[in-house]
Design a protein around this motif. Structure first.
Motif, PDB file in Angstrom:
ATOM      1  N   ASN A  77     -39.608  73.161  -2.816  1.00 61.73           N
ATOM      2  CA  ASN A  77     -38.464  72.383  -3.059  1.00 61.73           C
ATOM      3  C   ASN A  77     -38.550  70.901  -3.492  1.00 61.73           C
ATOM      4  O   ASN A  77     -37.942  70.292  -4.156  1.00 61.73           O
ATOM      5  CB  ASN A  77     -37.046  72.465  -1.877  1.00 61.73           C
ATOM      6  CG  ASN A  77     -36.563  73.785  -2.013  1.00 61.73           C
ATOM      7  OD1 ASN A  77     -36.270  74.283  -2.948  1.00 61.73           O
ATOM      8  ND2 ASN A  77     -36.002  74.265  -0.761  1.00 61.73           N
ATOM      9  N   TRP A  81     -37.309  69.555  -6.859  1.00 60.74           N
ATOM     10  CA  TRP A  81     -36.060  68.695  -6.702  1.00 60.74           C
ATOM     11  C   TRP A  81     -36.199  67.357  -6.599  1.00 60.74           C
ATOM     12  O   TRP A  81     -35.341  66.563  -6.981  1.00 60.74           O
ATOM     13  CB  TRP A  81     -34.983  69.421  -6.107  1.00 60.74           C
ATOM     14  CG  TRP A  81     -34.646  70.935  -6.640  1.00 60.74           C
ATOM     15  CD1 TRP A  81     -35.252  72.091  -5.990  1.00 60.74           C
ATOM     16  CD2 TRP A  81     -34.009  71.232  -7.797  1.00 60.74           C
ATOM     17  NE1 TRP A  81     -34.648  73.072  -6.763  1.00 60.74           N
ATOM     18  CE2 TRP A  81     -34.017  72.543  -7.673  1.00 60.74           C
ATOM     19  CE3 TRP A  81     -33.372  70.348  -8.608  1.00 60.74           C
ATOM     20  CZ2 TRP A  81     -33.320  73.317  -8.749  1.00 60.74           C
ATOM     21  CZ3 TRP A  81     -32.747  71.033  -9.443  1.00 60.74           C
ATOM     22  CH2 TRP A  81     -32.553  72.573  -9.626  1.00 60.74           C
ATOM     23  N   ALA A 108     -29.901  69.471  -7.134  1.00 65.07           N
ATOM     24  CA  ALA A 108     -30.938  68.875  -5.960  1.00 65.07           C
ATOM     25  C   ALA A 108     -29.759  68.534  -4.733  1.00 65.07           C
ATOM     26  O   ALA A 108     -30.426  68.651  -3.530  1.00 65.07           O
ATOM     27  CB  ALA A 108     -31.679  67.646  -6.655  1.00 65.07           C
TER      28      ALA A 108
END
Length: 471
Positions: A77, A81, A108
């Motif tokens: 992640n 993001w 995000a």
């Protein structure tokens, strides 16, 4: 002597270029192997940075997208993001695709709101604010920059304080709120001083120059902007170094225009336009073309004024066409609705927590009174197991009460880290349990004494009744 120095410089330059070329080839070889891991992501990011310095816009976009896709496959992640999405967002809104940048950042935002990662949320709010700023929606930009600034102050993240303060200074200057603009520009400047080795200070000086220009202090603005330009040109240019340079030249052009030094105005406006074209920065081109058109008009150079006015109209249409406006408004509306729903959910959660705190207090009071009644009663025999059970129940309710009471504070100081919150609760339990044992020992002792006293009194009464003569 001079020829010797020149030869040495050329030799060193050649050696550096060869070394740089070898490094690029090694990075490309690493990527071509097609291993999917964090090391490859870091190499792709290095290639992104390298092509940003040239710049090569196609390669920049290619490696940003490649990093985003690979990080998604690895379920990383942070890389996907925070790093890759930011790179892509920057590229999107430089090209004028504000809606694409917002889509990425709103996605995000949802991910990191769910895991309550404060530092990442602060960064995302700045990116969302930047997209709105590039679309000249400065009020909405201020809303998101303020959210970022508040988180940064809570977490004491100096870089986020610097970045949020910098952008708040700019956004407030564009809405005419100059006291706020000057305050945040100074906050950013003070935060940048310790980080000057990273080249942060020149952008803060740019912001102070912009604010002082808005205040009408053109000479002070010129001094700040000239200083920032000298520092900025010495800083190693990355993808995020070109836009600030474009802004510095644009701001200097505006300041020289206010001072009626039109030759300098045209010089810096042309440089701003040149840099903006180099990185396909649509808003930079729009702003530079506008001031060039206005300056040539003031100098009665009608042909040049008309030429840049036509370029300005075309660039403006690319940046602010109806389809993009509709898409941005739709995205913003959806996000506003989500924000409202989130606020309602937080309010309901807060009310539920307060209600549970009241219930816990009521339960503690009732159980405590019941235990005291059983301890002080002179007519009821009670097994110590009953009181021990009630003590355990009180312990559990007290622990839950403390948890409910301090949970928001714990979330803030631990930044929503489950491990840290668990350790904090274990520490609280370690303090409560010994107190519980002492209380249990005391109540058991009192209960035994009370039971003995009741039994003794009952025994005496029985003996007295047996000793009484029958009538």
């Amino acid at each position: 002597m001079k020829k010797g120095l020149l030869i040495v410089c050329l030799f060193l330059s050649g050696v550096y270029s060869q070394a740089q070329g070898n490094k690029i080839n090694e990075w490309k070889k690493t990527v071509s192997i097609k291993n999917k891991d964090t090391t490859t992501l870091a190499v792709i990011d290095s290639l992104f940075t390298y092509y940003s310095r040239i710049p090569n816009n196609d390669s920049v976009f290619y490696f940003a997208q490649k990093m985003f896709d690979m990080a998604g496959e690895l379920h990383n992640n942070y890389y996907q993001w925070i790093i890759a999405a930011r790179r892509l967002s920057e590229r999107y809104f430089e090209e004028g695709n504000i809606d694409s940048a917002l889509q990425l950042q709103f996605t995000a935002l949802k991910i990191f709101e769910n895991i309550k990662d404060s530092n990442s949320l602060s960064s995302i709010y700045i990116n969302i604010g930047n997209a709105h700023k590039e679309y000249n929606d400065h009020k909405k930009a201020i809303y998101y920059y303020t959210k970022s600034y508040q988180i940064a102050k809570e977490t004491k993240n100096q870089y986020s304080i610097y970045a949020a303060g910098l952008n708040l200074g700019y956004a407030y200057s564009q809405t005419g709120q100059l006291d706020s603009a000057l305050y945040y520009a100074n906050v950013s400047y003070q935060s940048a001083l310790p980080a000057d080795s990273k080249g942060a200070l020149f952008i803060s000086e740019t912001m102070l120059g912009i604010v002082y220009h808005k205040l009408g202090n053109y000479q002070i603005a010129k001094n700040f902007l000239t200083s920032s330009l000298m520092k900025g040109e010495r800083v190693l240019r990355t993808r995020f170094g070109y836009r600030p340079l474009s802004l510095i030249h644009l701001s200097l052009a505006q300041t020289y225009a206010a001072l009626k030094q039109y030759d300098s105005t045209l010089y810096h406006a042309r440089l701003s336009l040149l840099i903006s074209k180099k990185i396909s920065y649509q808003k930079g081109m729009v702003d530079a073309q506008k001031i060039l058109s206005e300056t040539f008009d003031l100098r009665n150079q009608i042909d040049s004024a008309y030429y840049y006015r036509k370029l300005y109209d075309v660039s403006l249409e690319i940046l602010f066409n109806r389809d993009k406006t509709s898409a941005i408004e739709s995205l913003t509306f959806e996000q506003n609705q989500k924000d409202k729903e989130r606020q309602i959910a937080l309010q309901q959660e807060s009310e539920a927590r307060e209600h549970n705190i009241q219930l816990a207090l009521t339960a503690i009071a009732i159980l405590s009174l019941l235990i005291l009644f059983l301890l002080l009663s002179r007519s009821i025999l009670v097994s110590h197991k009953v009181v021990a059970f009630l003590n355990v129940v009180v312990l559990l309710v007290v622990f839950e009460f403390i948890n409910l009471l301090i949970h928001p504070f714990l979330e803030k100081i631990t930044h929503h880290s489950p491990i840290l919150m668990l350790l904090a609760l274990v520490a609280i339990a370690a303090l409560i349990v010994p107190l519980h044992h002492r209380l249990e020992h005391w109540t058991t002792h009192k209960l035994v004494e009370k039971n003995k006293a009741i039994r003794l009194a009952n025994a005496k009464k029985t003996i007295e009744e047996l000793e009484q003569p029958k009538a």
